[in-house]
Design a protein around this motif. Structure first.
Motif, PDB file in Angstrom:
ATOM      1  N   ILE A 118       0.820  -1.211   0.000  1.00 33.10           N
ATOM      2  CA  ILE A 118       0.000   0.000   0.000  1.00 33.10           C
ATOM      3  C   ILE A 118       0.843   1.244   0.000  1.00 33.10           C
ATOM      4  CG2 ILE A 118      -1.957  -1.119   1.061  1.00 33.10           C
ATOM      5  CD1 ILE A 118      -1.170   0.158   3.698  1.00 33.10           C
ATOM      6  N   ARG A 151       0.794   5.323  -4.019  1.00 28.54           N
ATOM      7  CA  ARG A 151      -0.420   6.132  -4.022  1.00 28.54           C
ATOM      8  C   ARG A 151      -1.279   5.814  -5.225  1.00 28.54           C
ATOM      9  NH1 ARG A 151       0.170  12.534  -4.376  1.00 28.54           N
ATOM     10  NH2 ARG A 151       1.205  11.947  -6.278  1.00 28.54           N
ATOM     11  N   LEU A 173      -4.212   3.155  -5.592  1.00 25.04           N
ATOM     12  CA  LEU A 173      -5.545   3.291  -5.042  1.00 25.04           C
ATOM     13  C   LEU A 173      -6.481   4.070  -5.949  1.00 25.04           C
ATOM     14  CD1 LEU A 173      -4.680   3.776  -1.282  1.00 25.04           C
ATOM     15  CD2 LEU A 173      -5.782   1.835  -2.319  1.00 25.04           C
ATOM     16  N   PHE A 174      -6.032   4.477  -7.105  1.00 26.26           N
ATOM     17  CA  PHE A 174      -6.946   5.120  -8.039  1.00 26.26           C
ATOM     18  C   PHE A 174      -7.903   4.085  -8.609  1.00 26.26           C
ATOM     19  CE2 PHE A 174      -3.628   8.484  -8.567  1.00 26.26           C
ATOM     20  CZ  PHE A 174      -4.436   9.541  -8.262  1.00 26.26           C
ATOM     21  N   ILE A 208      -9.827  -1.174  -5.157  1.00 27.06           N
ATOM     22  CA  ILE A 208     -10.857  -0.769  -4.202  1.00 27.06           C
ATOM     23  C   ILE A 208     -10.612   0.683  -3.851  1.00 27.06           C
ATOM     24  CG2 ILE A 208     -11.797  -1.121  -1.896  1.00 27.06           C
ATOM     25  CD1 ILE A 208     -10.844  -4.027  -2.098  1.00 27.06           C
ATOM     26  N   VAL A 209     -11.579   1.514  -4.161  1.00 23.29           N
ATOM     27  CA  VAL A 209     -11.448   2.936  -3.868  1.00 23.29           C
ATOM     28  C   VAL A 209     -12.598   3.354  -2.965  1.00 23.29           C
ATOM     29  CG1 VAL A 209     -11.435   5.265  -4.836  1.00 23.29           C
ATOM     30  CG2 VAL A 209     -10.306   3.400  -6.049  1.00 23.29           C
ATOM     31  N   ALA A 210     -12.286   4.178  -1.988  1.00 26.05           N
ATOM     32  CA  ALA A 210     -13.312   4.630  -1.066  1.00 26.05           C
ATOM     33  C   ALA A 210     -14.287   5.556  -1.784  1.00 26.05           C
ATOM     34  CB  ALA A 210     -12.669   5.358   0.107  1.00 26.05           C
ATOM     35  N   PRO A 211     -15.569   5.307  -1.671  1.00 25.44           N
ATOM     36  CA  PRO A 211     -16.545   6.216  -2.267  1.00 25.44           C
ATOM     37  C   PRO A 211     -16.624   7.503  -1.454  1.00 25.44           C
ATOM     38  CG  PRO A 211     -17.671   4.514  -1.021  1.00 25.44           C
ATOM     39  CD  PRO A 211     -16.212   4.173  -0.983  1.00 25.44           C
ATOM     40  N   VAL A 213     -14.632  -3.685   7.813  1.00 23.03           N
ATOM     41  CA  VAL A 213     -14.453  -2.272   7.487  1.00 23.03           C
ATOM     42  C   VAL A 213     -15.699  -1.491   7.889  1.00 23.03           C
ATOM     43  CG1 VAL A 213     -14.092  -0.618   5.613  1.00 23.03           C
ATOM     44  CG2 VAL A 213     -12.916  -2.829   5.578  1.00 23.03           C
ATOM     45  N   LEU A 247     -14.357  -5.585  -0.406  1.00 23.96           N
ATOM     46  CA  LEU A 247     -13.698  -5.434   0.887  1.00 23.96           C
ATOM     47  C   LEU A 247     -13.718  -6.745   1.682  1.00 23.96           C
ATOM     48  CD1 LEU A 247     -15.155  -1.965   1.923  1.00 23.96           C
ATOM     49  CD2 LEU A 247     -12.759  -2.445   1.387  1.00 23.96           C
ATOM     50  N   ASN A 261     -10.121  -8.098   2.926  1.00 21.37           N
ATOM     51  CA  ASN A 261      -9.799  -7.998   4.340  1.00 21.37           C
ATOM     52  C   ASN A 261     -10.145  -9.265   5.116  1.00 21.37           C
ATOM     53  OD1 ASN A 261      -8.894  -5.197   4.303  1.00 21.37           O
ATOM     54  ND2 ASN A 261     -11.011  -4.711   3.864  1.00 21.37           N
ATOM     55  N   ASN A 299      -6.514  -3.553   8.509  1.00 19.06           N
ATOM     56  CA  ASN A 299      -7.756  -2.914   8.082  1.00 19.06           C
ATOM     57  C   ASN A 299      -7.879  -1.459   8.489  1.00 19.06           C
ATOM     58  OD1 ASN A 299      -8.452  -5.423   7.181  1.00 19.06           O
ATOM     59  ND2 ASN A 299      -9.683  -5.940   8.954  1.00 19.06           N
ATOM     60  N   SER A 330     -10.269   1.204   6.542  1.00 15.95           N
ATOM     61  CA  SER A 330     -11.445   1.774   7.204  1.00 15.95           C
ATOM     62  C   SER A 330     -11.396   3.289   7.204  1.00 15.95           C
ATOM     63  CB  SER A 330     -11.561   1.257   8.640  1.00 15.95           C
ATOM     64  OG  SER A 330     -12.254   0.038   8.701  1.00 15.95           O
ATOM     65  N   LEU A 367      -9.964   5.306   5.189  1.00 10.04           N
ATOM     66  CA  LEU A 367     -10.206   5.852   3.853  1.00 10.04           C
ATOM     67  C   LEU A 367     -11.671   5.696   3.454  1.00 10.04           C
ATOM     68  CD1 LEU A 367      -6.990   4.613   1.991  1.00 10.04           C
ATOM     69  CD2 LEU A 367      -7.433   6.869   2.971  1.00 10.04           C
ATOM     70  N   GLN A 368     -12.273   4.582   3.815  1.00  8.40           N
ATOM     71  CA  GLN A 368     -13.697   4.397   3.530  1.00  8.40           C
ATOM     72  C   GLN A 368     -14.531   5.397   4.319  1.00  8.40           C
ATOM     73  OE1 GLN A 368     -15.480   1.972   1.560  1.00  8.40           O
ATOM     74  NE2 GLN A 368     -13.534   1.427   0.622  1.00  8.40           N
ATOM     75  N   THR A 372      -9.876   9.962  -1.528  1.00  4.75           N
ATOM     76  CA  THR A 372      -9.720   9.150  -2.734  1.00  4.75           C
ATOM     77  C   THR A 372      -8.275   9.043  -3.180  1.00  4.75           C
ATOM     78  OG1 THR A 372     -10.158  11.129  -4.042  1.00  4.75           O
ATOM     79  CG2 THR A 372     -12.015   9.665  -3.599  1.00  4.75           C
ATOM     80  N   ASN A 373      -7.461   9.958  -2.726  1.00  6.62           N
ATOM     81  CA  ASN A 373      -6.075   9.974  -3.179  1.00  6.62           C
ATOM     82  C   ASN A 373      -5.150  10.216  -1.986  1.00  6.62           C
ATOM     83  OD1 ASN A 373      -3.804  10.032  -4.765  1.00  6.62           O
ATOM     84  ND2 ASN A 373      -4.115  12.124  -5.498  1.00  6.62           N
ATOM     85  N   PRO A 374      -4.955   9.202  -1.147  1.00 10.58           N
ATOM     86  CA  PRO A 374      -4.090   9.403   0.011  1.00 10.58           C
ATOM     87  C   PRO A 374      -2.684   9.779  -0.419  1.00 10.58           C
ATOM     88  CG  PRO A 374      -4.596   7.085  -0.291  1.00 10.58           C
ATOM     89  CD  PRO A 374      -5.437   7.834  -1.259  1.00 10.58           C
ATOM     90  N   ASN A 395       1.449  10.356  -0.382  1.00 16.08           N
ATOM     91  CA  ASN A 395       2.584   9.482  -0.082  1.00 16.08           C
ATOM     92  C   ASN A 395       2.929   9.534   1.396  1.00 16.08           C
ATOM     93  OD1 ASN A 395       2.948   8.562  -2.694  1.00 16.08           O
ATOM     94  ND2 ASN A 395       4.308  10.236  -3.252  1.00 16.08           N
ATOM     95  N   MET A 405       0.663   7.233   3.257  1.00 19.01           N
ATOM     96  CA  MET A 405       1.023   5.835   3.044  1.00 19.01           C
ATOM     97  C   MET A 405       2.305   5.482   3.801  1.00 19.01           C
ATOM     98  SD  MET A 405      -1.522   5.178   1.267  1.00 19.01           S
ATOM     99  CE  MET A 405      -1.236   3.510   0.788  1.00 19.01           C
TER     100      MET A 405
END
Lengths: 433, 218
Positions: free
Chosen positions: A11, A14, A17-18, A40-43, A70, A103, A107, B68, B72, B74-75, B80-82, B84, B87
């Protein structure tokens, strides 16, 4: 040697995660109606500050979190869908939303498999063929019985077509360099942070070194004969660890639980001193308890070894030397001459605990895996593992009957792993209601 | 920023103390007490005073495990774009976060690690929100980032707290929680007129809430 390092490389990128638009992208495991995103991208859920939160919505949140691990925003559309189903008394359908989510595989299922994958029983085990195959079987539960975790002749790998269609660079997939002799292939899946639900594809035929050339594994036994499991338990030693951990991971039975010194010790190896420290009594009251059962089953693994610190080798016409080492300890002991095995763990408490069904002897790893898969002990163990994963505790002693009932249902449901997660999550014992 | 993080870490530690203090419980089980507004109570048993109800129940409690935690966060935040930095922070702090998520594995260093990661995620979130017109933001819709903290109204703070609570905690905040957070942010930035402190205040609120037990326990 097995490794158990916290794996964060996966992870650190960066861009991994797009979201990648994959509308219309199809893979063999996808339906015509639905393409699975490769990442998997967070909505971006917009909170609804003045909207009431119903009890069903809260219940949906608990259920989703328990199944996937999650937490979602309370206004997430998935929770709203689950809320509506719960309000209609369709909790099972609500649970299916969670088990269908990427997810869940990334996970919860991955974590469960990671703990089973090596000696440390660590969640931080890096992705390997054992973990990927377990995740794949859960995903494909509609067509794949969980029994194939012990009897199958396949692994799950990344589908290169899925990766190419998403415009991503190819990952390492050379059979020799990246699958048989290293974990490169799975390291690349992990480092690119691909969604396991989307990227995995079943590949039939396990491949290993047979004598000195890579060929189909002649004696496949599902996860037991994966590179990951063999690396953990066939490395050095005397292949007794393969028996011990097969029982520990797939029957939920540490050796201390099924040690039984009342059975014949005719198959205890020559490397076991019958009078350790000059005391025959010590052997009779201590060593024999474990070796009786373990050594009698060890023969199933007579032809396999982990060599050069990087690969499985199967020798169809030769017993691995490790099984007969230190023969001078007790020359009258059992000499392993073939891959036959006998199951002596079939009396008293063990008989009830394991619920053996088919032949209690055989030859080879496939027969050994089949013996475990057919037992009640296997189905009960899968229930226990899912219960602990979803309900965040092990079943209590008082819940033994409930566990056995769930195991019976699991068997009637053709060992459908994904269904098992849903069923367990909705049980009153799980405490999510 | 150092003062803010120190206060945030103290608040996070306080949250752990409140959750686990004087409980006398076996590992993995907790007599949990959550503070809930009456409209949010879903338990059949509650003790209410001054409009604030304590909902008492007994259930197994676990927290997000190391694998996780970031997922979590980020959800929950919708980042949407963490960055660097986020990370990398997770890479270095993750080993301090419980591997299993069992409640009896929660330690102070773990919670400091969670707070550290949460602060980076919130930094990303604030930057993400600041770049958007107010109407397009999800959490800081009433905050004018061009003005000083002294211009941030109580309504703006409470609106952000409510929005963050729904995403990070999956529920509305209680009256007491709202008072606690507002008091903390007011104390941290009292008298400040700098626009930069408005950013920091938003970051502070987010980090306080994202690093709280409620955001990670279940």
């Amino acid at each position: 040697m097995t490794t158990s390092r916290f794996d964060m490389k996966g992870i650190a990128t960066r861009s991994a995660l797009f979201a990648v638009a994959t509308v219309g992208l199809l893979t063999p495991q996808m339906t015509m109606a639905q393409a699975e995103p490769l990442f998997i991208v967070a909505p971006t859920v917009k909170p609804e500050p003045n909207a009431p939160i119903s009890a069903q919505r809260t219940q949906a949140h608990k259920l989703f979190r328990a199944i996937t691990g999650v937490s979602l925003p309370i206004d997430d559309s998935r929770l709203k869908s689950m809320e509506a189903l719960i309000a209609q008394n369709k909790s099972r359908d609500a649970a299916k939303i969670a088990t269908n989510d990427a997810l869940f595989y990334q996970n919860k299922v991955r974590d469960m498999a990671a703990r089973m994958a090596n000696r440390d029983e660590s969640y931080r085990t890096p992705l390997n063929d054992f973990i990927a195959t377990f995740v794949g079987v859960v995903r494909d539960s509609d067509t794949t019985s969980a029994k194939e975790l012990l009897t199958g002749n396949f692994t799950y790998q990344a589908d290169p077509a899925v990766i190419a269609a998403a415009g991503r660079p190819a990952i390492r997939m050379d059979e020799t360099d990246d699958l048989v002799q290293s974990n490169n292939h799975y390291d690349d899946i992990r480092s690119n942070n691909y969604a396991l639900k989307a990227v995995l594809k079943r590949v039939n035929g396990q491949r290993v070194l047979v004598d000195n050339a890579i060929a189909n594994m002649p004696d496949p036994a599902g996860l037991i004969t994966t590179r990951g499991f063999m690396q953990a338990h066939a490395d050095a030693g005397t292949n007794r660890r393969l028996v011990e951990y097969s029982f520990r991971q797939f029957m939920c039975a540490p050796i201390t639980d099924w040690a039984d010194g009342t059975m014949p010790d005719d198959r205890v190896g020559r490397d076991v001193d019958r009078a350790p420290g000059g005391s025959a009594n010590k052997y009779l009251t201590s060593c024999k308890n474990c070796h009786t059962g373990m050594d009698a089953l060890r023969g199933a693994f007579a032809r396999v070894d982990w060599i050069n610190n990087n690969r499985i080798r199967y020798t169809p016409n030769q017993v691995s030397g490790k099984l007969n080492r230190n023969a001078d300890q007790y020359p009258a002991g059992f000499a392993t001459a073939n891959d036959s095995f006998v199951n002596y763990s079939n009396s008293g408490r063990n008989k009830d605990a394991f619920g053996w069904r088919n032949n209690l002897s055989g030859t080879g790893m496939a027969a050994f895996g089949r013996m475990l898969a057919d037992s009640q002990g296997f189905s009960r163990c899968m229930v226990k593992r899912v219960f602990e994963s979803v309900c965040k505790r092990a079943p209590a002693e008082a819940e033994t009957a409930a566990v056995r009932a769930m195991a019976d249902d699991f068997e009637r449901d053709n060992y459908h792993m994904r269904d098992l997660f849903e069923v367990v999550a909705l049980r009153p014992e799980c405490g999510l209601n | 920023m150092n003062k803010n993080l120190k206060i945030t870490a103290q608040l996070a530690s306080l949250a752990v103390l409140v959750a686990f203090g004087y409980q006398n419980c076996a590992p993995g089980t907790l007599n949990s007490k959550s503070l809930a507004s009456t409209s949010d109570s879903t338990s059949s048993f509650s003790e209410c005073a001054d409009g604030v109800c304590e909902v008492v129940d007994q259930k197994v409690v676990a927290v997000s495990n190391s694998q996780n935690t970031l997922t979590s966060m980020l959800q929950q935040t919708g980042v949407t774009n963490p960055s660097n930095r986020t990370m990398n922070t997770y890479g270095t702090q993750g080993t301090k976060i419980s591997e299993t998520g069992a409640s009896n594995t929660v330690t102070a260093p773990m919670w400091v690690a969670i707070t550290t990661v949460a602060s980076e995620v919130c930094n990303d979130l604030v930057n993400q929100e600041k770049a958007l017109p107010a109407n397009d933001r999800r959490f800081f819709t009433s905050i004018d980032f061009t003005k000083g903290f002294n211009m941030m109204s109580a309504q703006a703070k409470e609106d952000s707290i409510r929005r963050l609570a729904r995403n990070l905690w999956a529920r509305n905040e209680s009256g007491q929680e709202k008072i606690l957070i507002r008091a903390a942010v007011d104390e941290a930035f009292s008298g400040s007129t700098a626009a930069a402190d408005t950013d920091k205040a938003a970051f502070f609120i987010c980090t306080t809430m994202l690093s709280s037990m409620k955001a990670h326990a279940y």
